[in-house]
Design an enzyme around this catalytic site. Sequence first.
Site, short mmCIF file in Angstrom:
data_model
loop_
_atom_site.label_atom_id
_atom_site.label_comp_id
_atom_site.label_asym_id
_atom_site.label_seq_id
_atom_site.Cartn_x
_atom_site.Cartn_y
_atom_site.Cartn_z
N MET A 1 2.96 11.01 2.72
CA MET A 1 1.86 10.68 1.79
C MET A 1 2.42 10.59 0.39
O MET A 1 3.28 11.36 0.06
CB MET A 1 0.83 11.79 1.82
CG MET A 1 -0.38 11.26 1.20
SD MET A 1 -1.83 11.58 2.09
CE MET A 1 -1.60 13.28 2.44
N PRO A 2 1.95 9.69 -0.46
CA PRO A 2 0.90 8.72 -0.21
C PRO A 2 1.33 7.51 0.61
O PRO A 2 2.52 7.27 0.77
CB PRO A 2 0.51 8.28 -1.62
CG PRO A 2 1.74 8.49 -2.44
CD PRO A 2 2.43 9.68 -1.83
N VAL A 3 0.33 6.82 1.16
CA VAL A 3 0.54 5.58 1.89
C VAL A 3 -0.08 4.44 1.10
O VAL A 3 -1.24 4.54 0.69
CB VAL A 3 -0.08 5.65 3.30
CG1 VAL A 3 -0.05 4.27 3.97
CG2 VAL A 3 0.63 6.68 4.16
N THR A 40 5.18 5.89 1.77
CA THR A 40 5.24 4.79 2.76
C THR A 40 4.48 3.59 2.20
O THR A 40 3.38 3.75 1.66
CB THR A 40 4.58 5.23 4.09
OG1 THR A 40 5.22 6.41 4.56
CG2 THR A 40 4.69 4.13 5.14
N ASN F 7 -3.46 5.40 -0.78
CA ASN F 7 -4.18 6.45 -0.05
C ASN F 7 -3.45 7.76 -0.26
O ASN F 7 -2.27 7.88 0.08
CB ASN F 7 -4.20 6.12 1.45
CG ASN F 7 -4.93 4.82 1.74
OD1 ASN F 7 -6.15 4.80 1.87
ND2 ASN F 7 -4.19 3.72 1.78
#
Lengths: 62, 62, 62, 62, 62, 62
Positions: A1-3, A40, F7
């Site tokens: 995270m984060p994505v 990512t 996200n």
Amino acid sequence: MPVIHVNMLKGKTTEQKKIMVESITEAVVKAINVEPEKVTIFINEFEKEEIGKGGRLYTEIK
Amino acid sequence: MPVIHVNMLKGKTTEQKKIMVESITEAVVKAINVEPEKVTIFINEFEKEEIGKGGRLYTEIK
Amino acid sequence: MPVIHVNMLKGKTTEQKKIMVESITEAVVKAINVEPEKVTIFINEFEKEEIGKGGRLYTEIK
Amino acid sequence: MPVIHVNMLKGKTTEQKKIMVESITEAVVKAINVEPEKVTIFINEFEKEEIGKGGRLYTEIK
Amino acid sequence: MPVIHVNMLKGKTTEQKKIMVESITEAVVKAINVEPEKVTIFINEFEKEEIGKGGRLYTEIK
Amino acid sequence: MPVIHVNMLKGKTTEQKKIMVESITEAVVKAINVEPEKVTIFINEFEKEEIGKGGRLYTEIK
């Protein structure tokens, strides 16, 4: 995270994607203090006829 | 803004996509009072084997 | 199918969302000839500080 | 509902996708008590050069 | 990788989300042979007035 | 265009989000040569119980 999901027009070179992934990761690491490994990124590339702006397809605009 | 992602089965014609972008933009402009230029639409098209419904791939259904 | 995600600034009324869902569904049904029941729409609402444009948060713009 | 988006590296077989859709649907039905028919899954497959991890493209990693 | 987004109606208990994450991860590990640690799941919960089906808001249906 | 969805776990400060939007926009402008105004970023923030990793909710991990 984060994505992170990047949605953009198809056509960028691998080199451009490489630089984009590198610099977006750096940006996120600097801003919210996470390790690079945790970031990512998915690059979602679209054809001109799969994008609409102002009620028209990109094929009609660009 | 707004940004709209449409996820659907591959196979629609360019003309259908053109009409869909046009009429979705009109719908959004009418409903929430934004300028057409502000509305961005991404059309995400999927093969039958990339969609599942009721526990089965679309290739098994359609 | 199709499934549509609308990403927009928080603050619209329920009535506006109702009209938006109604007219987007009509638009999609007309354009790609699916039954209304098949059209699912998710409205993703964001605070001003969760949206960036031109390198600035919406809190700095609007 | 629910609608599930699976983002992953391209290259899985149709059989693997079939099993994944089947077992994800079972998992969701068991966990939140919905009918299988209500569960829609989109599989978003990416090339190695469309995925970034730790600041590098997957083409540089894998 | 893979990264999974689950979009659903708000209101499930933490226990239900726990079981859902557990069993979706198991399903993916079994189907495409990745390590559990690699599977990231985001649960996107929506109010009834943020979801549309068949041209109506969920507030009008449920 | 491009449109970017980030996200991540809830809890970052407005200042951190400001820097993140600023530096992600710079990164994208540098990499793929678009104007800053064209870059839209949505920050999707999740509670710990809305994120799963390795089969467990973040509430069980962090």
